[in-house]
Design a protein around this motif. Structure first.
Motif, PDB file in Angstrom:
ATOM      1  N   VAL A  34       0.840  -1.201   0.000  1.00  0.00           N
ATOM      2  CA  VAL A  34       0.000   0.000   0.000  1.00  0.00           C
ATOM      3  C   VAL A  34       0.874   1.250   0.000  1.00  0.00           C
ATOM      4  O   VAL A  34       0.619   2.215  -0.723  1.00  0.00           O
ATOM      5  CB  VAL A  34      -0.951  -0.006   1.216  1.00  0.00           C
ATOM      6  N   ALA A  35       1.934   1.227   0.813  1.00  0.00           N
ATOM      7  CA  ALA A  35       2.828   2.387   0.896  1.00  0.00           C
ATOM      8  C   ALA A  35       3.540   2.629  -0.432  1.00  0.00           C
ATOM      9  O   ALA A  35       3.688   3.773  -0.865  1.00  0.00           O
ATOM     10  CB  ALA A  35       3.845   2.185   2.015  1.00  0.00           C
ATOM     11  N   ILE A  42       1.454   9.472  -5.761  1.00  0.00           N
ATOM     12  CA  ILE A  42       1.754  10.896  -5.528  1.00  0.00           C
ATOM     13  C   ILE A  42       2.722  11.420  -6.588  1.00  0.00           C
ATOM     14  O   ILE A  42       2.533  12.512  -7.139  1.00  0.00           O
ATOM     15  CB  ILE A  42       2.338  11.100  -4.115  1.00  0.00           C
ATOM     16  N   ILE A  43       3.759  10.642  -6.898  1.00  0.00           N
ATOM     17  CA  ILE A  43       4.725  11.064  -7.912  1.00  0.00           C
ATOM     18  C   ILE A  43       4.038  11.220  -9.262  1.00  0.00           C
ATOM     19  O   ILE A  43       4.231  12.217  -9.967  1.00  0.00           O
ATOM     20  CB  ILE A  43       5.885  10.059  -7.999  1.00  0.00           C
ATOM     21  N   ALA A  44       3.228  10.236  -9.642  1.00  0.00           N
ATOM     22  CA  ALA A  44       2.523  10.298 -10.922  1.00  0.00           C
ATOM     23  C   ALA A  44       1.579  11.497 -10.966  1.00  0.00           C
ATOM     24  O   ALA A  44       1.527  12.241 -11.958  1.00  0.00           O
ATOM     25  CB  ALA A  44       1.748   9.000 -11.157  1.00  0.00           C
ATOM     26  N   TYR A  45       0.831  11.686  -9.898  1.00  0.00           N
ATOM     27  CA  TYR A  45      -0.171  12.751  -9.817  1.00  0.00           C
ATOM     28  C   TYR A  45       0.472  14.127  -9.973  1.00  0.00           C
ATOM     29  O   TYR A  45      -0.001  14.977 -10.735  1.00  0.00           O
ATOM     30  CB  TYR A  45      -0.890  12.636  -8.474  1.00  0.00           C
ATOM     31  N   GLU A  46       1.587  14.330  -9.279  1.00  0.00           N
ATOM     32  CA  GLU A  46       2.243  15.632  -9.324  1.00  0.00           C
ATOM     33  C   GLU A  46       3.035  15.819 -10.616  1.00  0.00           C
ATOM     34  O   GLU A  46       3.055  16.912 -11.189  1.00  0.00           O
ATOM     35  CB  GLU A  46       3.155  15.800  -8.111  1.00  0.00           C
ATOM     36  N   ALA A  47       3.700  14.773 -11.087  1.00  0.00           N
ATOM     37  CA  ALA A  47       4.523  14.894 -12.299  1.00  0.00           C
ATOM     38  C   ALA A  47       3.680  15.212 -13.528  1.00  0.00           C
ATOM     39  O   ALA A  47       4.150  15.879 -14.451  1.00  0.00           O
ATOM     40  CB  ALA A  47       5.317  13.612 -12.521  1.00  0.00           C
ATOM     41  N   LEU A  48       2.443  14.751 -13.527  1.00  0.00           N
ATOM     42  CA  LEU A  48       1.556  15.011 -14.664  1.00  0.00           C
ATOM     43  C   LEU A  48       0.858  16.368 -14.563  1.00  0.00           C
ATOM     44  O   LEU A  48       0.120  16.748 -15.477  1.00  0.00           O
ATOM     45  CB  LEU A  48       0.492  13.912 -14.774  1.00  0.00           C
ATOM     46  N   GLY A  49       1.086  17.079 -13.475  1.00  0.00           N
ATOM     47  CA  GLY A  49       0.372  18.346 -13.293  1.00  0.00           C
ATOM     48  C   GLY A  49      -1.105  18.127 -13.086  1.00  0.00           C
ATOM     49  O   GLY A  49      -1.935  18.964 -13.468  1.00  0.00           O
ATOM     50  N   THR A  93      12.851   3.446  -3.909  1.00  0.00           N
ATOM     51  CA  THR A  93      12.732   3.737  -2.476  1.00  0.00           C
ATOM     52  C   THR A  93      13.208   5.169  -2.218  1.00  0.00           C
ATOM     53  O   THR A  93      13.763   5.819  -3.107  1.00  0.00           O
ATOM     54  CB  THR A  93      13.593   2.759  -1.647  1.00  0.00           C
ATOM     55  N   GLY A  94      13.000   5.621  -1.020  1.00  0.00           N
ATOM     56  CA  GLY A  94      13.469   6.947  -0.653  1.00  0.00           C
ATOM     57  C   GLY A  94      12.348   7.961  -0.566  1.00  0.00           C
ATOM     58  O   GLY A  94      11.180   7.676  -0.866  1.00  0.00           O
ATOM     59  N   GLU A  95      12.703   9.166  -0.168  1.00  0.00           N
ATOM     60  CA  GLU A  95      11.735  10.247  -0.027  1.00  0.00           C
ATOM     61  C   GLU A  95      11.130  10.603  -1.384  1.00  0.00           C
ATOM     62  O   GLU A  95      11.792  10.480  -2.431  1.00  0.00           O
ATOM     63  CB  GLU A  95      12.402  11.477   0.575  1.00  0.00           C
ATOM     64  N   ILE A  96       9.905  11.066  -1.353  1.00  0.00           N
ATOM     65  CA  ILE A  96       9.195  11.380  -2.596  1.00  0.00           C
ATOM     66  C   ILE A  96       9.801  12.596  -3.294  1.00  0.00           C
ATOM     67  O   ILE A  96       9.964  12.608  -4.519  1.00  0.00           O
ATOM     68  CB  ILE A  96       7.692  11.607  -2.310  1.00  0.00           C
ATOM     69  N   PRO A  98      12.905  13.993  -3.653  1.00  0.00           N
ATOM     70  CA  PRO A  98      14.047  13.807  -4.553  1.00  0.00           C
ATOM     71  C   PRO A  98      13.742  12.934  -5.761  1.00  0.00           C
ATOM     72  O   PRO A  98      14.438  13.004  -6.770  1.00  0.00           O
ATOM     73  CB  PRO A  98      15.089  13.122  -3.643  1.00  0.00           C
ATOM     74  N   ARG A  99      12.716  12.108  -5.670  1.00  0.00           N
ATOM     75  CA  ARG A  99      12.325  11.274  -6.807  1.00  0.00           C
ATOM     76  C   ARG A  99      11.399  12.024  -7.758  1.00  0.00           C
ATOM     77  O   ARG A  99      11.320  11.701  -8.946  1.00  0.00           O
ATOM     78  CB  ARG A  99      11.622  10.006  -6.303  1.00  0.00           C
ATOM     79  N   LEU A 100      10.708  13.025  -7.226  1.00  0.00           N
ATOM     80  CA  LEU A 100       9.720  13.756  -8.014  1.00  0.00           C
ATOM     81  C   LEU A 100      10.286  14.987  -8.709  1.00  0.00           C
ATOM     82  O   LEU A 100      10.065  15.195  -9.916  1.00  0.00           O
ATOM     83  CB  LEU A 100       8.551  14.163  -7.111  1.00  0.00           C
ATOM     84  N   THR A 101      11.026  15.801  -7.968  1.00  0.00           N
ATOM     85  CA  THR A 101      11.478  17.096  -8.489  1.00  0.00           C
ATOM     86  C   THR A 101      12.265  17.003  -9.795  1.00  0.00           C
ATOM     87  O   THR A 101      11.972  17.741 -10.749  1.00  0.00           O
ATOM     88  CB  THR A 101      12.288  17.848  -7.425  1.00  0.00           C
ATOM     89  N   PRO A 102      13.256  16.109  -9.910  1.00  0.00           N
ATOM     90  CA  PRO A 102      13.994  16.028 -11.183  1.00  0.00           C
ATOM     91  C   PRO A 102      13.116  15.600 -12.355  1.00  0.00           C
ATOM     92  O   PRO A 102      13.334  16.043 -13.493  1.00  0.00           O
ATOM     93  CB  PRO A 102      15.075  14.978 -10.901  1.00  0.00           C
TER      94      PRO A 102
END
Length: 288
Positions: A34-35, A42-49, A93-96, A98-102
């Protein structure tokens, strides 16, 4: 209590965007926790605007037909599901942050170039979606952004490819999409998306095969780039200078794949079994 509130809001957002079965289907498709799935969402949602796009669609209440709004939101939901699965299957893995911003920065950099980078087939499909949305009354800019959500999703593959090869984003994208066009992977992917599954398991298999088509496109692009480098070629070379010599080096394997694709595509409509055979043939090409 704060964590419970955040968790509740995220759960509501996932259901609102992806539907009540989103988590269950993502878990079946990826075997993720689930996590894992929530973080990838969250990454997909934000990366797509998605927040901005959803707000603009909601603002069209009573200005366009509800079906038009639903059409765009359904496209967004499908693409978010695809990216979510893509991320979970890579065991990130890791914080969202650093995986999202780039990724946001890279996709934003590519936004102006999608229609020039895509294969001719994918470009026509994107233009067709733009035309469909605008015909329904969706404003042009919003229609273009919605129609190119699939391109942004495949942009995750492009960003990974560029990172692995050291190529700039646009040349990496051009090579990635030209490889897809040369081996008809763009057509295979679209046909798989359009096929109506017979049951639950067919649906899961189709989704996995569709994702495998993206993966093997990346593998073939990487092989071509590495072969180019081994010949003394530089990064960011023209697509023709990279692909043509590589195909000549792999002439027998390429010929076998082309023959297999011709047989499969010419013998009636596409089926799950045919897609499985095509995927296997592509894997052989990537392995050989």
């Amino acid at each position: 209590l704060r964590e419970e509130i955040i968790g509740s809001r995220l759960a509501n957002l996932i259901v609102d965007v992806g539907g009540p079965l989103f988590m269950m289907r993502a878990a079946e498709q990826t075997n993720g926790t689930v996590a894992d799935i929530a973080g990838a969402f969250i990454i997909a949602y934000e990366a797509l605007g998605a927040p901005k796009l959803r707000a603009e669609i909601m603002a069209l209440d009573n200005e366009v037909a509800a079906n038009a709004q639903y059409d765009v939101l359904s496209e967004l939901s499908r693409v978010i599901a695809r990216i979510t699965g893509w991320i979970v299957r890579r065991y990130e893995t890791g914080e969202i942050g650093p995986r999202l911003t780039p990724r946001i920065a890279a996709l934003t950099d590519l936004d102006k170039d999608w229609l020039t980078m895509l294969s001719s087939y994918d470009r026509k499909r994107a233009q067709s979606r733009i035309a469909r949305f605008t015909k329904q009354g969706i404003p042009q800019d919003l229609a273009e952004r919605a129609a190119l959500l699939r391109s942004r999703a495949s942009g995750f593959d492009v960003v990974d490819f560029a990172s692995e090869t050291g190529w700039d984003l646009k040349p990496a994208g051009e090579l990635f999409y030209d490889i897809g066009g040369r081996f008809k992977i763009d057509r295979l992917r679209n046909a798989a998306l359009r096929l109506t599954p017979k049951d639950h398991w067919d649906r899961l298999a189709l989704r996995r095969i569709t994702e495998d088509f993206y993966a093997v496109q990346g593998q073939l692009s990487l092989l071509a780039a590495r072969a180019h480098k081994a010949r003394g070629g530089k990064a960011n070379a023209s697509v023709k200078d990279v692909i043509d010599p590589w195909i000549k080096e792999r002439k027998a394997a390429v010929k076998a794949y082309d023959a297999a694709y011709t047989r499969l595509s010419g013998a009636g409509g596409w089926t799950l079994a045919k897609f499985a055979l095509a995927a296997a043939q592509l894997q052989e090409l990537a392995a050989g």
